[in-house]
Write a protein that holds these residues in place. Structure first.
Motif, PDB file in Angstrom:
ATOM      1  N   SER A 246       0.831  -1.212   0.000  1.00  0.00           N
ATOM      2  CA  SER A 246       0.000   0.000   0.000  1.00  0.00           C
ATOM      3  C   SER A 246       0.865   1.261   0.000  1.00  0.00           C
ATOM      4  O   SER A 246       2.005   1.251   0.482  1.00  0.00           O
ATOM      5  N   PRO A 247       0.305   2.383  -0.492  1.00  0.00           N
ATOM      6  CA  PRO A 247       1.013   3.663  -0.424  1.00  0.00           C
ATOM      7  C   PRO A 247       1.378   4.016   1.023  1.00  0.00           C
ATOM      8  O   PRO A 247       2.428   4.612   1.266  1.00  0.00           O
ATOM      9  N   LEU A 248       0.529   3.582   1.969  1.00  0.00           N
ATOM     10  CA  LEU A 248       0.793   3.885   3.387  1.00  0.00           C
ATOM     11  C   LEU A 248       2.087   3.210   3.845  1.00  0.00           C
ATOM     12  O   LEU A 248       2.946   3.835   4.485  1.00  0.00           O
ATOM     13  N   LEU A 249       2.254   1.940   3.487  1.00  0.00           N
ATOM     14  CA  LEU A 249       3.473   1.218   3.876  1.00  0.00           C
ATOM     15  C   LEU A 249       4.698   1.852   3.205  1.00  0.00           C
ATOM     16  O   LEU A 249       5.725   2.078   3.851  1.00  0.00           O
ATOM     17  N   LEU A 250       4.563   2.166   1.915  1.00  0.00           N
ATOM     18  CA  LEU A 250       5.700   2.741   1.179  1.00  0.00           C
ATOM     19  C   LEU A 250       6.052   4.128   1.716  1.00  0.00           C
ATOM     20  O   LEU A 250       7.219   4.519   1.731  1.00  0.00           O
ATOM     21  N   GLN A 251       5.028   4.829   2.219  1.00  0.00           N
ATOM     22  CA  GLN A 251       5.291   6.153   2.805  1.00  0.00           C
ATOM     23  C   GLN A 251       6.029   6.027   4.136  1.00  0.00           C
ATOM     24  O   GLN A 251       6.973   6.757   4.407  1.00  0.00           O
ATOM     25  N   TYR A 252       5.605   5.054   4.955  1.00  0.00           N
ATOM     26  CA  TYR A 252       6.164   4.980   6.311  1.00  0.00           C
ATOM     27  C   TYR A 252       7.389   4.074   6.438  1.00  0.00           C
ATOM     28  O   TYR A 252       8.128   4.183   7.411  1.00  0.00           O
ATOM     29  N   ASN A 253       7.590   3.178   5.494  1.00  0.00           N
ATOM     30  CA  ASN A 253       8.810   2.362   5.522  1.00  0.00           C
ATOM     31  C   ASN A 253       9.374   2.289   4.099  1.00  0.00           C
ATOM     32  O   ASN A 253       9.399   1.221   3.472  1.00  0.00           O
ATOM     33  N   PRO A 254       9.813   3.456   3.572  1.00  0.00           N
ATOM     34  CA  PRO A 254      10.198   3.518   2.151  1.00  0.00           C
ATOM     35  C   PRO A 254      11.466   2.736   1.811  1.00  0.00           C
ATOM     36  O   PRO A 254      11.654   2.335   0.672  1.00  0.00           O
ATOM     37  N   ILE A 255      12.330   2.518   2.784  1.00  0.00           N
ATOM     38  CA  ILE A 255      13.589   1.824   2.479  1.00  0.00           C
ATOM     39  C   ILE A 255      13.369   0.308   2.408  1.00  0.00           C
ATOM     40  O   ILE A 255      13.634  -0.323   1.394  1.00  0.00           O
ATOM     41  N   HIS A 256      12.875  -0.280   3.513  1.00  0.00           N
ATOM     42  CA  HIS A 256      12.749  -1.745   3.562  1.00  0.00           C
ATOM     43  C   HIS A 256      11.390  -2.248   3.083  1.00  0.00           C
ATOM     44  O   HIS A 256      11.265  -3.419   2.727  1.00  0.00           O
ATOM     45  N   LYS A 257      10.381  -1.360   3.130  1.00  0.00           N
ATOM     46  CA  LYS A 257       9.028  -1.708   2.645  1.00  0.00           C
ATOM     47  C   LYS A 257       8.478  -2.953   3.336  1.00  0.00           C
ATOM     48  O   LYS A 257       7.849  -3.809   2.715  1.00  0.00           O
ATOM     49  N   LYS A 258       8.809  -3.106   4.639  1.00  0.00           N
ATOM     50  CA  LYS A 258       8.372  -4.287   5.378  1.00  0.00           C
ATOM     51  C   LYS A 258       7.414  -3.898   6.501  1.00  0.00           C
ATOM     52  O   LYS A 258       7.481  -2.791   7.021  1.00  0.00           O
TER      53      LYS A 258
ATOM     54  N   LEU B 273       4.901   0.627  13.270  1.00  0.00           N
ATOM     55  CA  LEU B 273       4.060   1.285  14.271  1.00  0.00           C
ATOM     56  C   LEU B 273       4.092   2.772  13.946  1.00  0.00           C
ATOM     57  O   LEU B 273       5.166   3.330  13.689  1.00  0.00           O
ATOM     58  N   ILE B 274       2.916   3.382  13.922  1.00  0.00           N
ATOM     59  CA  ILE B 274       2.867   4.831  13.687  1.00  0.00           C
ATOM     60  C   ILE B 274       2.310   5.471  14.953  1.00  0.00           C
ATOM     61  O   ILE B 274       1.188   5.178  15.361  1.00  0.00           O
ATOM     62  N   HIS B 275       3.138   6.272  15.594  1.00  0.00           N
ATOM     63  CA  HIS B 275       2.722   6.922  16.832  1.00  0.00           C
ATOM     64  C   HIS B 275       2.773   8.426  16.632  1.00  0.00           C
ATOM     65  O   HIS B 275       3.837   8.982  16.371  1.00  0.00           O
ATOM     66  N   ASN B 276       1.621   9.065  16.740  1.00  0.00           N
ATOM     67  CA  ASN B 276       1.515  10.506  16.474  1.00  0.00           C
ATOM     68  C   ASN B 276       2.185  10.885  15.157  1.00  0.00           C
ATOM     69  O   ASN B 276       2.907  11.874  15.064  1.00  0.00           O
ATOM     70  N   GLY B 277       1.974  10.050  14.130  1.00  0.00           N
ATOM     71  CA  GLY B 277       2.495  10.335  12.792  1.00  0.00           C
ATOM     72  C   GLY B 277       3.932   9.918  12.582  1.00  0.00           C
ATOM     73  O   GLY B 277       4.449   9.994  11.469  1.00  0.00           O
ATOM     74  N   LYS B 278       4.601   9.433  13.660  1.00  0.00           N
ATOM     75  CA  LYS B 278       6.013   9.048  13.522  1.00  0.00           C
ATOM     76  C   LYS B 278       6.117   7.531  13.330  1.00  0.00           C
ATOM     77  O   LYS B 278       5.597   6.768  14.153  1.00  0.00           O
ATOM     78  N   PRO B 279       6.768   7.085  12.255  1.00  0.00           N
ATOM     79  CA  PRO B 279       6.881   5.635  12.049  1.00  0.00           C
ATOM     80  C   PRO B 279       8.046   5.015  12.816  1.00  0.00           C
ATOM     81  O   PRO B 279       9.116   5.621  12.921  1.00  0.00           O
ATOM     82  N   ILE B 280       7.805   3.824  13.342  1.00  0.00           N
ATOM     83  CA  ILE B 280       8.882   3.058  13.987  1.00  0.00           C
ATOM     84  C   ILE B 280       8.853   1.689  13.314  1.00  0.00           C
ATOM     85  O   ILE B 280       7.786   1.081  13.177  1.00  0.00           O
ATOM     86  N   VAL B 281      10.025   1.220  12.872  1.00  0.00           N
ATOM     87  CA  VAL B 281      10.090  -0.071  12.180  1.00  0.00           C
ATOM     88  C   VAL B 281      10.990  -1.037  12.945  1.00  0.00           C
ATOM     89  O   VAL B 281      11.682  -0.623  13.878  1.00  0.00           O
ATOM     90  N   GLU B 282      10.969  -2.308  12.540  1.00  0.00           N
ATOM     91  CA  GLU B 282      11.704  -3.397  13.180  1.00  0.00           C
ATOM     92  C   GLU B 282      11.010  -3.791  14.485  1.00  0.00           C
ATOM     93  O   GLU B 282      11.029  -3.034  15.461  1.00  0.00           O
ATOM     94  N   SER B 283      10.445  -4.991  14.487  1.00  0.00           N
ATOM     95  CA  SER B 283       9.576  -5.390  15.597  1.00  0.00           C
ATOM     96  C   SER B 283      10.217  -5.277  16.987  1.00  0.00           C
ATOM     97  O   SER B 283       9.553  -4.829  17.932  1.00  0.00           O
ATOM     98  N   LEU B 284      11.486  -5.662  17.115  1.00  0.00           N
ATOM     99  CA  LEU B 284      12.097  -5.589  18.456  1.00  0.00           C
ATOM    100  C   LEU B 284      12.295  -4.135  18.898  1.00  0.00           C
ATOM    101  O   LEU B 284      12.127  -3.799  20.069  1.00  0.00           O
ATOM    102  N   ILE B 285      12.626  -3.281  17.921  1.00  0.00           N
ATOM    103  CA  ILE B 285      12.774  -1.847  18.223  1.00  0.00           C
ATOM    104  C   ILE B 285      11.409  -1.283  18.628  1.00  0.00           C
ATOM    105  O   ILE B 285      11.286  -0.491  19.561  1.00  0.00           O
TER     106      ILE B 285
END
Ligand SMILES: N[C@@H](CCC(=O)N[C@@H](CS)C(=O)NCC(=O)O)C(=O)O
Length: 157
Positions: A43-55, A59-71
């Motif tokens: 989805s465009p949402l995933l590509l917007q919030y995780n544009p490098i790894h696209k995985k 988690l989006i918290h107050n508009g800020k994306p956090i990636v990598e499950s353990l992080i």
């Protein structure tokens, strides 16, 4: 509490990484919006919030994306201090994988304590409601093996 309203999780039902994050959110009692991702048609949402790894998960918290499950789990634990949690492994997936490949590498006799822990883990209502349906997960992992055996293209349902 206001912060919690701005929590979104982009995930996929079959992913242990998504489940890990969902479990952390539920154990903390954080309300969130879950957005199911189609990894075959990102989805465009995933590509917007995780544009490098696209995985997923993202988690989006107050508009800020956090990636990598353990992080993400660490972030959740640090942001919402109540009910401290430890990173959880998705042990139930091991059971499914054992069934798919027909090899038992974690059995009751060799790993009694681990098996007891798995039993307790699975009896938690939070864990139960976060796990994908067993039959669906089983056929998800069996499909590529069966397709390979029959030498025909994979079709996920
Ligand atoms: N190390 C990552 C792994 C995430 C991951 O591998 N996600 C898979 C789904 S289980 C994915 O999004 N795959 C899409 C792709 O590789 O294009 C984490 O812990 O979050």
């Amino acid at each position: 509490m206001a912060e919690e309203k701005h929590v979104k999780l982009i995930g996929t039902w079959s992913s242990p990484f998504s489940r890990r994050v969902e479990l952390a959110l539920k154990m903390k009692g954080i309300s969130y919006e879950y957005i199911e991702e189609d990894l075959f048609n990102k989805s465009p949402l995933l590509l917007q919030y995780n544009p490098i790894h696209k995985k997923i998960p993202v988690l989006i918290h107050n508009g800020k994306p956090i990636v990598e499950s353990l992080i993400i789990v660490e972030y959740i634990d640090e942001t919402w201090k109540e009910n401290p949690i430890l990173p959880q492994e998705s042990r139930p997936l091991v059971g499914i994988l054992q069934e798919v490949i027909g090899v038992s590498f974690i059995d009751e006799e060799t790993f009694p304590v681990l098996c007891k822990w798995v039993e307790m883990f699975l009896s938690s209502s939070i864990v139960k409601e976060s796990l994908p349906p067993r039959d669906k997960l089983l056929s998800f992992f069996q499909a590529p093996l069966e397709a390979r055996a029959a030498s025909k293209p994979m079709v996920y349902k």
